[in-house]
Design a protein around this motif. Structure first.
Motif, mmCIF file in Angstrom:
data_model
loop_
_atom_site.group_PDB
_atom_site.id
_atom_site.type_symbol
_atom_site.label_atom_id
_atom_site.label_comp_id
_atom_site.label_asym_id
_atom_site.label_seq_id
_atom_site.Cartn_x
_atom_site.Cartn_y
_atom_site.Cartn_z
ATOM 1 N N VAL A 277 0.850 -1.196 0.000
ATOM 2 C CA VAL A 277 0.000 0.000 0.000
ATOM 3 C C VAL A 277 0.884 1.244 0.000
ATOM 4 O O VAL A 277 0.674 2.186 -0.779
ATOM 5 N N GLN A 278 1.900 1.223 0.861
ATOM 6 C CA GLN A 278 2.792 2.373 0.997
ATOM 7 C C GLN A 278 3.456 2.754 -0.329
ATOM 8 O O GLN A 278 3.581 3.929 -0.657
ATOM 9 N N ALA A 279 3.861 1.738 -1.078
ATOM 10 C CA ALA A 279 4.548 2.006 -2.345
ATOM 11 C C ALA A 279 3.664 2.799 -3.302
ATOM 12 O O ALA A 279 4.165 3.454 -4.215
ATOM 13 N N HIS A 280 2.356 2.746 -3.074
ATOM 14 C CA HIS A 280 1.424 3.431 -3.981
ATOM 15 C C HIS A 280 0.683 4.544 -3.272
ATOM 16 O O HIS A 280 -0.369 4.985 -3.716
ATOM 17 N N ALA A 281 1.203 4.985 -2.145
ATOM 18 C CA ALA A 281 0.511 6.013 -1.365
ATOM 19 C C ALA A 281 1.418 7.217 -1.149
ATOM 20 O O ALA A 281 1.671 7.630 -0.033
ATOM 21 N N GLY A 282 1.936 7.765 -2.229
ATOM 22 C CA GLY A 282 2.750 8.966 -2.111
ATOM 23 C C GLY A 282 4.185 8.668 -1.741
ATOM 24 O O GLY A 282 4.593 7.511 -1.705
ATOM 25 N N SER A 283 4.917 9.727 -1.443
ATOM 26 C CA SER A 283 6.354 9.605 -1.218
ATOM 27 C C SER A 283 6.668 8.802 0.035
ATOM 28 O O SER A 283 5.965 8.872 1.034
ATOM 29 N N SER A 284 7.741 8.039 -0.041
ATOM 30 C CA SER A 284 8.220 7.339 1.149
ATOM 31 C C SER A 284 9.425 8.052 1.742
ATOM 32 O O SER A 284 10.082 7.529 2.635
ATOM 33 N N PHE A 285 9.736 9.245 1.232
ATOM 34 C CA PHE A 285 10.788 10.042 1.869
ATOM 35 C C PHE A 285 10.184 10.749 3.072
ATOM 36 O O PHE A 285 10.124 11.967 3.140
ATOM 37 N N ARG A 286 9.702 9.944 4.004
ATOM 38 C CA ARG A 286 9.164 10.486 5.243
ATOM 39 C C ARG A 286 9.921 9.821 6.365
ATOM 40 O O ARG A 286 10.007 8.602 6.427
ATOM 41 N N PHE A 287 10.461 10.656 7.250
ATOM 42 C CA PHE A 287 11.498 10.193 8.166
ATOM 43 C C PHE A 287 11.077 10.172 9.626
ATOM 44 O O PHE A 287 11.865 9.800 10.470
ATOM 45 N N TRP A 288 9.882 10.615 9.925
ATOM 46 C CA TRP A 288 9.586 10.835 11.328
ATOM 47 C C TRP A 288 8.448 9.985 11.864
ATOM 48 O O TRP A 288 8.570 9.340 12.890
ATOM 49 N N ARG A 289 7.335 9.947 11.141
ATOM 50 C CA ARG A 289 6.153 9.278 11.688
ATOM 51 C C ARG A 289 6.277 7.767 11.497
ATOM 52 O O ARG A 289 6.569 7.304 10.402
#
Ligand SMILES: Nc1ncnc2c1ncn2[C@@H]1O[C@H](COP(=O)(O)OP(=O)(O)OP(=O)(O)O)[C@@H](O)[C@H]1O
Ligand SMILES: [Mg+2]
Lengths: 315, 251
Positions: free
Chosen positions: B105-117
Motif C-alpha cells: 500500500v505504501q509504495a502506492h501512497a505517495g512519497s516514502s521520503f518520510r522520516f519521522w512518523r
C-alpha cells in the motif's frame, strides 16, 4: 506500564553513562571520562554503520572513511587557523555526506562481495591520500593545536562538558535513528534488505532510498570523526585504516546487528575489553578475536539479543 | 471486445543459445482471465518476468494501456498497474503479514521520503492493508511473521500484496503450485471472485484451476504460442493435445 527488559536496559545504560563523570570525580579517576567519551564516539560511528548494514543490508567495509573525513575537516581547518567548531563540524558533516554520496552512488548498484570491495577500495584511496599529504603530517599525522571552539556554547577543554555533549549527540542519534527506521523511509530500506525483487515488484525503487540512507549514515559517522579528533587531539590517517572499518563492524556484530542499542553496547564491550586486556597483555587481540567468534556462534543476534525485546507476560 | 489492455509484439528473449521467448505475440483484453499453459521449460515464467520488468527482452514490444512500457523497470510498471506473483513465493519473511501488505500500500501512497512518523501507525496504510488481508482470508493471521505462515498462506499473502497495489492487471505465476487440495480449491474460488473485476494473466499447470478460471487459454511450447482460444477450443485442438497434453491425459 510494563516495560520490556530491553527498554529497561536502555534506561539503565543512559543513566549509567550520565553518571560516569560524577563517579569519576568521586573516585578521583578522571581517566574514565575519557574512556567513556571514546566509547560513545565509537558508538555513534557503529550506530551509523548499523543503519545501512543492519537495516539496509549494505555491507559497507569502509566506514572509517567518514571518520577520517570528519577528523580531517576539523584538523585541516585548525591547521589553517580556523578553530570555529560550528564551521568545522558543519564541514565534517557536509564533507562526509558528499563523499558518501559518491561512494554510495557507485557501490549501491552492486551487491555482495563487490559492494564490500568498492567501499573498501574507496576508503583505502582516502587513507593513502591522507598518508601522502605532508602538509597535514603525512603518515605521522599531526597534533591538533586546539579543540574545536564553540564560543558562547561550551568549552571542549572542559572534559565533562565535552563528555555531556557527546552523550547528547549519541542520544539524539538514537532517537533520530529510531524514528528513521520506523518511518516510511526506514520501512523501504528494510523491505529492500529483506527481499529487493519483491520491493521492486510492489513499486519501490530502492536505489534512491538506499543512497539516501548511505549519505545519512556517512554524515553521522563524519560527525563522530570530528568528535574523535577532538578526543585524541591528534589527526592521523590511521582513523581511515581498514582495520578501523573492521573494528566498527565488529562492534555492530558484537552488540547486535539490525538494532540501535546493539552497536552502542558493542562499542562499549569492545573498547572496555580492549582497555582491560591491553593493560594485561600486548596480545589482547588473541583473546578478543575468539570472544567475538563465540558471540557470533552462540548469540546470533549479538549481546543485545540476549535481552528480550518484549515485556514478559503479566510483567 | 475492446482495446487490449496488454499487447505483446515480437517479444524475444534468449539465454545463450536457448530461445526462451520466440517472437511472441499476445493480447490480453480488459477484464478477462487469460491462462498461459505449457510444459516445463516452455518459457512461461520468462514471459511473465519480461512483462513485469524483471527481465529485459532482447527484442519486441510490450504495450500496456496504450503505452510502450518495454523499457520501463519493475517499479515503474507497478506504478502503471501491473502486479505480479512469483512462482517461488516472494514475500518479506521477517515482517508480519500485515506489514507485507502495508508495504505494498505504501509504495502506492505517495512519497516514502518520510522520516519521522512511524509507518506502522499510519492508518492510511494499515487499514487498506488489513482490508485486503480480509478479502484473501488472512485477517486472523495478520500479526504473524510471514515466515511462520503455512505455504498456502504465503501464496495468499503474495496475492494480497499484489492486490494492495490496486493493479489494472495481475500476473500470476502458478498461484496454486505446491498447495494441498483444500488450499488450492480455496485459492481457485478466491480468484473466481475476482473474475470480471480484475484482468488476470494466469500461468498455471493445474488444469482444474485453468479450466475453472480461464476465459481464454494460450498454449506455449518452446517459447512460442502454438494455440490460443476459448477453453473448449483449446481442449480439442489436435496440435495442443499432441504437443503438450500427452494425447488423452488431463483433458
Ligand atoms: N536466467 C536464466 N538463465 C538461463 N536460462 C534460463 C534462465 N531462466 C530460464 N531459463 C531457461 O529458459 C527456459 C524457460 O524457462 P522458464 O522458467 O520460463 O519456463 P517455465 O515455462 O516457467 O517452466 P516451469 O513450468 O517449469 O515453471 C528453460 O529452459 C530455462 O532453463
Ligand atoms: Mg515457471
Amino acid at each position: 506500564m510494563a516495560r520490556s527488559p530491553r527498554a529497561l536496559t536502555l534506561a539503565a545504560g543512559v543513566l549509567m553513562l550520565a553518571l560516569v563523570p560524577v563517579a569519576a570525580e568521586l573516585l578521583d579517576q578522571p581517566f574514565y571520562v575519557d574512556l567513556f567519551r571514546r566509547i560513545m564516539i565509537f558508538a555513534i560511528a557503529a550506530l551509523s554503520l548499523d543503519l545501512i548494514l543492519g537495516y539496509g543490508g549494505m555491507v559497507s567495509f569502509g566506514h572509517a572513511a567518514y571518520l577520517g573525513i570528519g577528523a580531517y575537516a576539523v584538523g585541516v581547518l585548525t591547521h589553517h587557523g580556523i578553530a570555529n567548531g560550528y564551521l568545522q563540524w558543519s564541514l565534517a558533516i557536509l564533507g562526509s555526506a558528499l563523499v558518501a554520496l559518491a561512494i554510495g552512488a557507485v557501490s549501491i548498484r552492486t551487491s555482495g562481495v563487490y559492494f564490500i570491495m568498492i567501499t573498501l577500495a574507496f576508503t583505502q584511496m582516502l587513507y593513502y591520500l591522507g598518508i601522502s599529504i605532508e602538509e597535514y603530517g603525512g603518515d605521522d599525522g599531526m597534533r591538533l593545536a586546539v579543540r574545536s571552539q564553540f564560543p558562547g556554547l561550551l568549552d571542549l577543554r572542559n572534559a565533562t562538558a565535552f563528555y555531556y555533549l557527546v552523550l547528547g549527540i549519541l542520544l539524539l542519534f538514537l532517537l533520530l535513528g529510531q524514528r528513521l527506521v520506523d518511518a516510511r523511509f526506514g520501512m523501504v530500506i528494510r523491505a529492500a534488505r529483506s527481499n529487493e525483487p519483491r520491493a521492486r515488484a510492489i513499486g519501490f525503487s530502492p536505489y534512491r532510498y538506499k543512497l539516501t540512507a548511505f549519505v545519512i549514515s556517512g554524515a553521522m559517522c563524519g560527525l563522530a570523526g570530528a568528535l574523535l579528533v577532538n578526543q585524541t587531539e591528534y589527526l592521523t590517517p590511521e582513523f581511515m585504516h581498514w582495520t578501523r572499518s573492521g573494528e566498527i563492524m565488529f562492534m555492530v556484530i558484537l552488540g547486535g546487528i539490525g538494532t540501535l542499542m546493539g552497536p552502542v553496547l558493542g562499542a562499549a564491550v569492545f573498547l572496555l575489553l580492549e582497555d582491560v586486556l591491553s593493560a594485561w597483555t600486548v596480545h589482547w587481540q588473541i583473546i578478543l578475536g575468539p570472544f567475538l567468534v563465540l558471540v557470533v556462534l552462540f548469540a546470533k543476534k549479538g549481546l543485545i539479543g540476549l535481552v528480550p525485546d518484549e515485556a514478559a507476560p503479566g510483567g | 471486445m475492446g482495446e487490449p489492455l496488454l499487447e505483446v509484439r515480437g517479444l524475444t528473449k534468449s539465454f545463450g543459445g536457448l530461445i526462451a521467448t520466440d517472437r511472441m505475440d499476445l493480447d490480453v483484453t480488459e477484464g478477462e482471465t487469460h491462462a498461459v499453459i505449457g510444459p516445463n521449460g516452455a518459457g512461461k515464467t520468462t514471459l511473465l518476468s519480461q512483462l513485469s520488468g524483471d527481465l529485459r527482452p532482447d527484442a519486441g514490444l510490450i504495450r500496456f494501456v496504450g503505452e510502450d512500457i518495454t523499457h520501463l523497470g519493475a517499479p515503474a510498471r507497478s506504478m502503471r498497474g501491473l502486479a505480479r506473483s512469483f512462482q517461488i513465493t516472494s514475500i518479506f519473511k521477517d515482517f508480519t503479514a500485515l506489514d507485507n501488505v502495508a508495504l505494498a500500500v505504501q509504495a502506492h501512497a505517495g512519497s516514502s521520503f518520510r522520516f519521522w512518523r512511524p509507518a506502522r501507525r499510519e492508518r492510511a496504510l494499515r487499514e487498506p492493508a488489513l482490508e485486503v488481508l480480509r478479502t484473501v482470508g488472512l485477517a486472523e493471521r495478520s500479526e504473524l511473521m510471514a515466515a511462520n505462515l503455512a505455504h498456502g498462506e504465503q501464496r495468499q499473502l503474495e496475492i494480497a500484496m499484489a492486490l494492495a497495489t490496486r493493479p489494472r492487471m495481475l500476473l500470476l505465476d502458478e498461484p496454486v503450485a505446491g498447495m494441498g487440495l483444500d488450499e488450492s480449491q480455496r485459492m481457485i474460488r478466491f480468484l473466481q471472485s475476482l473474475k470480471g473485476r480484475q484482468t488476470i494473466l494466469l500461468v498455471e499447470h493445474d488444469m482444474d484451476a485453468v479450466f475453472a478460471l480461464a476465459d481464454r487459454i494460450s498454449v506455449m511450447v518452446y517459447g512460442r504460442i502454438i494455440a490460443s482460444g476459448r477453453p473448449e477450443e483449446v481442449r480439442v485442438n489436435p496440435e495442443v493435445r499432441q504437443a503438450y497434453l500427452g494425447e488423452d491425459t488431463l483433458l
